[in-house]
Design a protein around this motif. Structure first.
Motif, short mmCIF file in Angstrom:
data_model
loop_
_atom_site.label_atom_id
_atom_site.label_comp_id
_atom_site.label_asym_id
_atom_site.label_seq_id
_atom_site.Cartn_x
_atom_site.Cartn_y
_atom_site.Cartn_z
N ALA A 1 0.88 -1.19 0.08
CA ALA A 1 -0.04 0.07 -0.14
C ALA A 1 0.83 1.22 0.04
CB ALA A 1 -0.98 -0.15 1.18
N ILE A 2 0.49 2.13 -0.89
CA ILE A 2 1.13 3.42 -1.06
C ILE A 2 0.23 4.36 -0.33
CG2 ILE A 2 1.97 5.23 -2.50
CD1 ILE A 2 3.61 2.70 -2.35
N GLU A 3 -1.12 4.42 -0.82
CA GLU A 3 -1.90 5.24 0.08
C GLU A 3 -3.38 4.45 0.16
OE1 GLU A 3 -2.30 9.62 -1.35
OE2 GLU A 3 -1.75 8.64 -3.13
N ASN A 4 -4.18 4.62 1.16
CA ASN A 4 -5.23 3.91 1.14
C ASN A 4 -6.43 4.86 1.62
OD1 ASN A 4 -7.28 1.89 1.00
ND2 ASN A 4 -6.15 0.39 2.25
N THR A 5 -7.60 4.93 0.78
CA THR A 5 -8.63 5.94 1.27
C THR A 5 -8.89 6.10 2.67
OG1 THR A 5 -10.90 6.35 0.83
CG2 THR A 5 -10.17 4.08 0.76
N PRO A 6 -9.05 7.32 3.37
CA PRO A 6 -8.89 7.65 4.87
C PRO A 6 -10.44 7.20 5.24
CG PRO A 6 -9.07 9.50 3.51
CD PRO A 6 -8.77 8.59 2.61
N THR A 7 -11.31 7.05 4.38
CA THR A 7 -12.97 6.62 5.05
C THR A 7 -12.82 5.16 4.98
OG1 THR A 7 -13.63 6.67 2.69
CG2 THR A 7 -13.90 8.75 3.94
N GLY A 8 -13.81 4.60 5.40
CA GLY A 8 -14.20 3.18 5.29
C GLY A 8 -14.24 2.53 4.11
N GLY A 9 -13.88 1.40 4.23
CA GLY A 9 -13.73 0.53 3.06
C GLY A 9 -12.15 0.29 2.57
N GLY A 10 -12.21 -0.59 1.40
CA GLY A 10 -10.96 -0.59 0.92
C GLY A 10 -10.09 -1.83 1.58
N ASP A 11 -10.59 -2.49 2.47
CA ASP A 11 -10.07 -3.42 3.28
C ASP A 11 -9.52 -4.57 2.56
OD1 ASP A 11 -11.09 -1.84 5.26
OD2 ASP A 11 -12.07 -3.28 6.16
N SER A 12 -8.53 -5.01 2.73
CA SER A 12 -7.90 -6.35 2.22
C SER A 12 -8.66 -7.77 3.09
CB SER A 12 -6.53 -6.52 2.17
OG SER A 12 -5.88 -5.43 1.26
N MET A 13 -9.01 -8.56 2.18
CA MET A 13 -9.72 -9.78 2.85
C MET A 13 -8.68 -11.03 2.19
SD MET A 13 -13.60 -9.00 3.12
CE MET A 13 -13.55 -8.21 1.91
N LEU A 14 -8.13 -11.92 3.10
CA LEU A 14 -7.70 -13.02 2.58
C LEU A 14 -8.01 -14.33 3.18
CD1 LEU A 14 -5.03 -10.50 2.55
CD2 LEU A 14 -4.33 -12.28 1.02
N PHE A 15 -8.09 -15.34 2.43
CA PHE A 15 -8.65 -16.57 3.01
C PHE A 15 -7.80 -17.79 2.60
CE2 PHE A 15 -13.11 -14.77 3.02
CZ PHE A 15 -13.10 -13.65 2.15
#
Ligand SMILES: [Fe+2]
Length: 423
Positions: free
Chosen positions: A246-260
């Motif tokens: 990650a270089i930047e990630n939106t400061p609001t909610g969302g954009g989470d990575s999920m791994l399984f």
């Protein structure tokens, strides 16, 4: 023919029949020629390994790995006919198994440590297989973050990362500086980068929707939720080790990575829905990428790949690139039934590891085992930029073995690693 090993070691000069110290597992107590064309080596620790005559000969004279008298320019040498091979004198000399062959007077020598590391009796081969550890999401949440610079500069730390990926298929690092193509500094330590859908190094930047509210696409460059998938299953050989920095990630909610962990999902499917498991591990399904006129990629691959021992060694799964199926008619309904059952195991609650990557944080994962997903977000709230690249698994495994040897970890170097989601 029963023989005691003759040890002509220049160090001790003594016979080995009373057994070498346990700390010298390559020592030999006894050699025995068996009636089924094998030589049995009983090691100092009591274990016995059995080597077929033809295996010994083939390894010794193999032009690439053998230590025989093969000369450059020799014609292609066919494997020996097993029944023609007659071992004469068998002994241990200077740390090697020496066989003088009565059928053609050839002499083969195999270093004992090498023989032990390559023993293929079933129990010994199984013991050499990497022990994959399946995980639920909480275990990754509680796992340590490795230091970016330390892993890149310290070979012991790098090997620790390699072992984590070997066994669990996922690792996470933090502390990466912000620089163009920074992700490459780590990926280069694994091996040559491969070209993928994103080029050699891609920067995933989500684009806002157009005036009509439509997102640019339904893939990584969108802001819509992405379901659990492995990347590019439409290739015969999908990308191997994936790096998401990650270089930047939106400061609001969302954009989470999920791994399984696809391995755990498949293990549970085998337990809970054996018919679905049997289908997905036997029948190749069609995957496809045809998102624009330049793309007509199709492949057939098993969703769950098992090896000769029934162990799960690879996962290929994506809802977005599951192609138009061309199975026999009686397999269509079972296919979708099985896919549904697998997805239910995947989303079964405790599998997901969820984390919103912060700047300088990186997930490294085995794309032939671990599925990834992303929650939706509002790209107008702030940018989300992820540097991505991948290295083929065979390149990673090649680097892993070389580093293991360099660090003197010969057992790690000799491990049999899972072949991945091929076939
Ligand atoms: Fe992806």
């Amino acid at each position: 023919m029963m023989r005691q090993a003759r040890n002509r070691s220049s160090v001790s000069g003594s016979t080995a029949k009373h057994g070498a110290a346990m700390s010298q597992p390559a020592g030999v107590q006894q050699l025995e020629t068996l009636g089924d064309r094998r030589i049995a080596v009983t090691w100092a620790d009591g274990a016995t390994s059995r080597y077929h005559f033809v295996w010994l000969r083939q390894q010794f004279f193999h032009p690439a790995t053998g230590r025989g008298d093969q000369q450059p320019g020799d014609p292609l040498r066919l494997p020996d006919i097993p029944e023609d091979l007659v071992p004469g004198d068998c002994s241990v000399e200077d740390g090697s198994l020496v066989v003088r062959w009565a059928n053609d007077d050839a002499v083969t020598r195999h270093e004992l440590g090498w023989l032990r590391r390559n023993a293929y009796d079933r129990d010994q081969r199984l013991a050499r297989k990497a022990r994959q550890q399946s995980w639920a999401g909480e275990e990754v949440t509680e796992s340590e973050w490795l230091d970016w610079e330390q892993v890149i500069r310290d070979e012991e730390a790098l090997f620790g990362l390699f072992v984590t990926l070997r066994d669990r298929g996922i690792a996470r690092l933090k502390g990466a500086p912000f620089a163009k193509d920074e992700v490459r500094r780590l990926a280069d330590r694994f091996g040559a980068l491969r070209n993928s859908d994103f080029g050699m190094i891609g920067e995933i930047v989500s684009k806002p929707p157009d005036k009509a509210g439509r997102y640019a696409n339904i893939g990584a460059g969108s802001a819509v939720p992405l379901a659990a998938h492995t990347d590019e299953g439409w290739r015969y050989a999908p990308p191997g080790i994936n790096f998401h920095l990650a270089i930047e990630n939106t400061p609001t909610g969302g954009g989470d990575s999920m791994l399984f962990d696809g391995l755990l999902a498949a293990e549970r499917l085998r337990e809970n829905a054996p018919e679905a498991f049997a289908f997905l591990s036997c029948e190749p399904l069609r995957f496809a990428a045809e998102r624009n006129p330049q793309e007509r990629y199709y492949s057939h691959g098993r969703v769950i790949v098992t090896d000769q021992d029934g162990e799960i060694v690879g996962i290929r799964f994506s809802d977005r690139t599951l192609g138009v199926q061309d199975l026999d008619g009686d397999k269509i309904e079972p296919a979708y039934r099985a896919l549904r059952a697998f997805a239910i195991e995947m989303y079964g609650g405790d599998l997901v590891y969820r984390h919103k990557l912060g700047p300088g944080e990186c997930h490294v994962f085995d794309n032939h085992r671990v599925l990834h997903a992303r929650s939706g977000f509002d790209p107008a709230a702030g940018p989300r930029r992820i540097q991505q690249c991948s290295v083929d698994r065979e390149e990673f495994h090649n680097t892993y073995r070389q580093l293991a040897e360099k660090l003197g970890r010969m057992d790690d170097a000799a491990m049999i690693l899972p072949n991945g989601a091929l076939g």
